[in-house]
Design a protein around this motif. Structure first.
Motif, PDB file in Angstrom:
ATOM      1  N   LEU A 107      -8.606   0.295   8.573  1.00  0.00           N
ATOM      2  CA  LEU A 107      -9.309  -0.807   7.901  1.00  0.00           C
ATOM      3  C   LEU A 107     -10.404  -0.283   6.972  1.00  0.00           C
ATOM      4  CD1 LEU A 107      -9.606  -3.366  10.852  1.00  0.00           C
ATOM      5  CD2 LEU A 107      -7.984  -3.395   8.938  1.00  0.00           C
ATOM      6  N   ILE A 108     -11.138   0.730   7.403  1.00  0.00           N
ATOM      7  CA  ILE A 108     -12.232   1.254   6.570  1.00  0.00           C
ATOM      8  C   ILE A 108     -11.692   1.890   5.292  1.00  0.00           C
ATOM      9  CG2 ILE A 108     -14.037   3.027   6.456  1.00  0.00           C
ATOM     10  CD1 ILE A 108     -14.577   2.467   9.422  1.00  0.00           C
ATOM     11  N   THR A 109     -10.593   2.622   5.402  1.00  0.00           N
ATOM     12  CA  THR A 109     -10.027   3.272   4.217  1.00  0.00           C
ATOM     13  C   THR A 109      -9.191   2.320   3.362  1.00  0.00           C
ATOM     14  OG1 THR A 109      -8.089   3.995   5.512  1.00  0.00           O
ATOM     15  CG2 THR A 109      -9.952   5.523   5.345  1.00  0.00           C
ATOM     16  N   GLY A 110      -8.701   1.235   3.974  1.00  0.00           N
ATOM     17  CA  GLY A 110      -7.793   0.359   3.223  1.00  0.00           C
ATOM     18  C   GLY A 110      -8.417  -0.878   2.640  1.00  0.00           C
ATOM     19  N   LEU A 111      -9.376  -1.488   3.352  1.00  0.00           N
ATOM     20  CA  LEU A 111      -9.948  -2.755   2.895  1.00  0.00           C
ATOM     21  C   LEU A 111     -10.620  -2.676   1.523  1.00  0.00           C
ATOM     22  CD1 LEU A 111     -11.387  -4.371   6.160  1.00  0.00           C
ATOM     23  CD2 LEU A 111      -9.391  -5.078   4.821  1.00  0.00           C
ATOM     24  N   PRO A 112     -11.276  -1.564   1.153  1.00  0.00           N
ATOM     25  CA  PRO A 112     -11.864  -1.515  -0.196  1.00  0.00           C
ATOM     26  C   PRO A 112     -10.836  -1.666  -1.317  1.00  0.00           C
ATOM     27  CG  PRO A 112     -12.825   0.186   1.194  1.00  0.00           C
ATOM     28  CD  PRO A 112     -11.691  -0.405   1.964  1.00  0.00           C
ATOM     29  N   HIS A 113      -9.570  -1.401  -1.026  1.00  0.00           N
ATOM     30  CA  HIS A 113      -8.534  -1.511  -2.057  1.00  0.00           C
ATOM     31  C   HIS A 113      -7.819  -2.858  -2.023  1.00  0.00           C
ATOM     32  CE1 HIS A 113      -9.106   2.772  -2.641  1.00  0.00           C
ATOM     33  NE2 HIS A 113      -8.856   2.992  -1.356  1.00  0.00           N
ATOM     34  N   VAL A 114      -8.203  -3.733  -1.088  1.00  0.00           N
ATOM     35  CA  VAL A 114      -7.551  -5.034  -0.951  1.00  0.00           C
ATOM     36  C   VAL A 114      -8.346  -6.085  -1.710  1.00  0.00           C
ATOM     37  CG1 VAL A 114      -6.805  -6.827   0.664  1.00  0.00           C
ATOM     38  CG2 VAL A 114      -6.602  -4.416   1.302  1.00  0.00           C
ATOM     39  N   SER A 115      -7.647  -6.862  -2.499  1.00  0.00           N
ATOM     40  CA  SER A 115      -8.261  -7.964  -3.235  1.00  0.00           C
ATOM     41  C   SER A 115      -7.252  -9.103  -3.306  1.00  0.00           C
ATOM     42  CB  SER A 115      -8.669  -7.514  -4.639  1.00  0.00           C
ATOM     43  OG  SER A 115      -7.517  -7.159  -5.395  1.00  0.00           O
ATOM     44  N   TRP A 116      -7.741 -10.242  -3.740  1.00  0.00           N
ATOM     45  CA  TRP A 116      -6.842 -11.391  -3.876  1.00  0.00           C
ATOM     46  C   TRP A 116      -5.727 -11.091  -4.875  1.00  0.00           C
ATOM     47  CZ3 TRP A 116      -5.352 -15.320  -1.261  1.00  0.00           C
ATOM     48  CH2 TRP A 116      -4.675 -16.374  -1.871  1.00  0.00           C
ATOM     49  N   LYS A 117      -6.067 -10.410  -5.941  1.00  0.00           N
ATOM     50  CA  LYS A 117      -5.062 -10.052  -6.947  1.00  0.00           C
ATOM     51  C   LYS A 117      -4.047  -9.074  -6.362  1.00  0.00           C
ATOM     52  CE  LYS A 117      -4.594  -8.396 -11.701  1.00  0.00           C
ATOM     53  NZ  LYS A 117      -5.300  -7.832 -12.884  1.00  0.00           N
ATOM     54  N   PHE A 118      -4.534  -8.170  -5.533  1.00  0.00           N
ATOM     55  CA  PHE A 118      -3.640  -7.202  -4.881  1.00  0.00           C
ATOM     56  C   PHE A 118      -2.619  -7.902  -3.990  1.00  0.00           C
ATOM     57  CE2 PHE A 118      -2.915  -4.259  -1.239  1.00  0.00           C
ATOM     58  CZ  PHE A 118      -2.309  -3.225  -1.929  1.00  0.00           C
ATOM     59  N   LEU A 119      -3.037  -8.994  -3.352  1.00  0.00           N
ATOM     60  CA  LEU A 119      -2.161  -9.713  -2.426  1.00  0.00           C
ATOM     61  C   LEU A 119      -1.219 -10.678  -3.126  1.00  0.00           C
ATOM     62  CD1 LEU A 119      -4.757 -10.613   0.358  1.00  0.00           C
ATOM     63  CD2 LEU A 119      -3.053  -8.789   0.430  1.00  0.00           C
ATOM     64  N   THR A 120      -1.589 -11.184  -4.260  1.00  0.00           N
ATOM     65  CA  THR A 120      -0.840 -12.285  -4.881  1.00  0.00           C
ATOM     66  C   THR A 120      -0.093 -11.904  -6.143  1.00  0.00           C
ATOM     67  OG1 THR A 120      -2.842 -12.979  -6.077  1.00  0.00           O
ATOM     68  CG2 THR A 120      -2.408 -14.011  -3.932  1.00  0.00           C
ATOM     69  N   THR A 121      -0.108 -10.646  -6.530  1.00  0.00           N
ATOM     70  CA  THR A 121       0.633 -10.217  -7.709  1.00  0.00           C
ATOM     71  C   THR A 121       1.611  -9.117  -7.336  1.00  0.00           C
ATOM     72  OG1 THR A 121      -1.082  -8.607  -8.293  1.00  0.00           O
ATOM     73  CG2 THR A 121      -1.239 -10.792  -9.292  1.00  0.00           C
ATOM     74  N   THR A 122       2.611  -8.955  -8.162  1.00  0.00           N
ATOM     75  CA  THR A 122       3.586  -7.893  -7.952  1.00  0.00           C
ATOM     76  C   THR A 122       3.074  -6.612  -8.592  1.00  0.00           C
ATOM     77  OG1 THR A 122       4.800  -8.404  -9.992  1.00  0.00           O
ATOM     78  CG2 THR A 122       5.420  -9.614  -8.006  1.00  0.00           C
ATOM     79  N   SER A 123       3.800  -5.525  -8.356  1.00  0.00           N
ATOM     80  CA  SER A 123       3.365  -4.234  -8.901  1.00  0.00           C
ATOM     81  C   SER A 123       3.369  -4.250 -10.429  1.00  0.00           C
ATOM     82  CB  SER A 123       4.279  -3.122  -8.388  1.00  0.00           C
ATOM     83  OG  SER A 123       5.629  -3.389  -8.726  1.00  0.00           O
ATOM     84  N   LYS A 124       4.333  -4.948 -11.033  1.00  0.00           N
ATOM     85  CA  LYS A 124       4.404  -4.991 -12.494  1.00  0.00           C
ATOM     86  C   LYS A 124       3.261  -5.811 -13.083  1.00  0.00           C
ATOM     87  CE  LYS A 124       9.405  -4.379 -12.675  1.00  0.00           C
ATOM     88  NZ  LYS A 124      10.706  -4.961 -13.106  1.00  0.00           N
ATOM     89  N   GLU A 125       2.841  -6.857 -12.375  1.00  0.00           N
ATOM     90  CA  GLU A 125       1.766  -7.699 -12.867  1.00  0.00           C
ATOM     91  C   GLU A 125       0.406  -7.044 -12.656  1.00  0.00           C
ATOM     92  OE1 GLU A 125       3.782 -12.065 -11.968  1.00  0.00           O
ATOM     93  OE2 GLU A 125       2.637 -11.042 -10.415  1.00  0.00           O
ATOM     94  N   PHE A 126       0.280  -6.292 -11.586  1.00  0.00           N
ATOM     95  CA  PHE A 126      -1.009  -5.716 -11.204  1.00  0.00           C
ATOM     96  C   PHE A 126      -1.351  -4.498 -12.041  1.00  0.00           C
ATOM     97  CE2 PHE A 126      -3.975  -3.336  -8.581  1.00  0.00           C
ATOM     98  CZ  PHE A 126      -4.803  -4.330  -8.097  1.00  0.00           C
ATOM     99  N   GLY A 127      -0.349  -3.741 -12.416  1.00  0.00           N
ATOM    100  CA  GLY A 127      -0.594  -2.501 -13.118  1.00  0.00           C
ATOM    101  C   GLY A 127      -0.394  -1.314 -12.213  1.00  0.00           C
ATOM    102  N   ALA A 128       0.132  -0.233 -12.775  1.00  0.00           N
ATOM    103  CA  ALA A 128       0.471   0.973 -12.014  1.00  0.00           C
ATOM    104  C   ALA A 128       1.382   0.592 -10.852  1.00  0.00           C
ATOM    105  CB  ALA A 128      -0.791   1.681 -11.550  1.00  0.00           C
ATOM    106  N   GLY A 129       1.011   0.978  -9.636  1.00  0.00           N
ATOM    107  CA  GLY A 129       1.890   0.671  -8.508  1.00  0.00           C
ATOM    108  C   GLY A 129       1.361  -0.405  -7.599  1.00  0.00           C
ATOM    109  N   GLY A 130       0.236  -1.028  -7.962  1.00  0.00           N
ATOM    110  CA  GLY A 130      -0.411  -1.986  -7.076  1.00  0.00           C
ATOM    111  C   GLY A 130       0.247  -3.341  -7.065  1.00  0.00           C
TER     112      GLY A 130
END
Length: 296
Positions: free
Chosen positions: A34-57
């Protein structure tokens, strides 16, 4: 007497220490993820695909695929496992057939998921030509889930005191009605616990799905509600990369420059969803128990 008391106290301290070690290991593991992963989690990260988010996110497709496969697997396996558990607990008499069924369940529950995945690939994907699809993954996970749920159902029903069965028979209820009206409501907490454990394993499963559900997700539309449409998100015949498979692929292939960040964020989401399933299932189990047993 003093020596016996001292031995008993030491045994209790040792048991508590071992429990503490287990809790610390679990807390350290969850805390690190959780400590290493939560900083990279956002609403956009959860609700968009990799193509929409950019790079591999962006893990919207993978998150939905995991939940969709989980629901289909539970819908298929829960009734079968419940029926098998009721038969073994309430109707089956000691015999070669009953012993064979229990042995089969034990063998199935101990099979590595990679073996089940290869079996699903040969039978479902190749033989029946389901190709890499959600339905292939759900049927493969069914072989993982049914033994666990069947064994849990049998144990949950055995835990209900026999006096409750006798009370039902004394009231003139048939054996089937006693099971439905008395035994099953009393066993609901144990049954829900089994579903919790199996749901967590299904949601985090990767090996069996690599060979059945696939490692990619085609372009899908979340506005297309026709399950027969090739672009519908509800189409069970399309390939579906789940969250666990996505994490595995990121860590093995390293196909994107931000693979570590995406993997850490996806792992945190995976843990949080499993925790949410556990909390929701416990609440639902208590609610169903109160509803079916008439208690407050």
């Amino acid at each position: 007497m003093k020596n016996a008391q001292r031995t008993n106290d030491l045994a209790i301290v040792g048991i508590k220490a071992m429990v503490g070690v287990v809790v610390l290991i679990l807390a350290a593991l969850l805390g690190y993820i959780l400590i290493t992963g939560l900083p990279h989690v956002s609403w956009k990260f959860l609700t968009t695909t990799s193509k929409e988010f950019g790079a591999g996110g962006g893990i919207a497709n993978q998150l939905f695929n995991s939940i969709y496969i989980l629901i289909i697997t539970l819908v298929i396996s829960c009734p079968l496992a419940l029926g098998a558990g009721i038969y073994l607990s309430e109707f089956a008499k000691p015999s070669f057939l009953t012993s064979s069924i229990r042995t089969t369940i034990e063998v199935l529950s101990s099979l590595p998921s990679i073996v089940i995945g290869l079996f699903g690939y040969l039978i479902l994907v190749i033989k029946f030509q389901f190709d890499f699809s959600i339905i292939s993954g759900a049927f493969a996970l069914m072989f993982v889930n049914i033994p666990l749920l069947t064994r849990n159902t049998e144990e949950a029903l055995h835990a209900v005191p026999h006096s409750q069965r006798e009370a039902g028979w004394a009231l003139g209820l048939s054996k089937t009605r006693t099971i439905m009206k008395i035994i099953l409501p009393a066993a609901v907490p144990g049954l829900v616990t089994g579903v919790i454990l199996s749901a967590g394993r299904i949601f985090g499963e990767a090996a069996a799905l690599i060979f059945t559900a696939g490692q990619s997700t085609p372009v899908i539309s979340y506005s297309d509600w026709n399950p027969m449409s090739p672009t519908s998100f509800l189409n069970p015949m399309r390939p579906a990369e789940t969250l666990a498979v996505h994490i595995w692929k990121l860590n093995t292939n390293g196909i994107t420059p931000d693979a570590n960040q995406i993997s850490s964020g996806a792992s945190a989401v995976l843990i949080l969803v499993i925790l949410a399933i556990i909390i929701l299932s416990r609440w639902l189990g208590n609610f169903l128990y109160r509803k079916m047993s008439g208690t407050k």
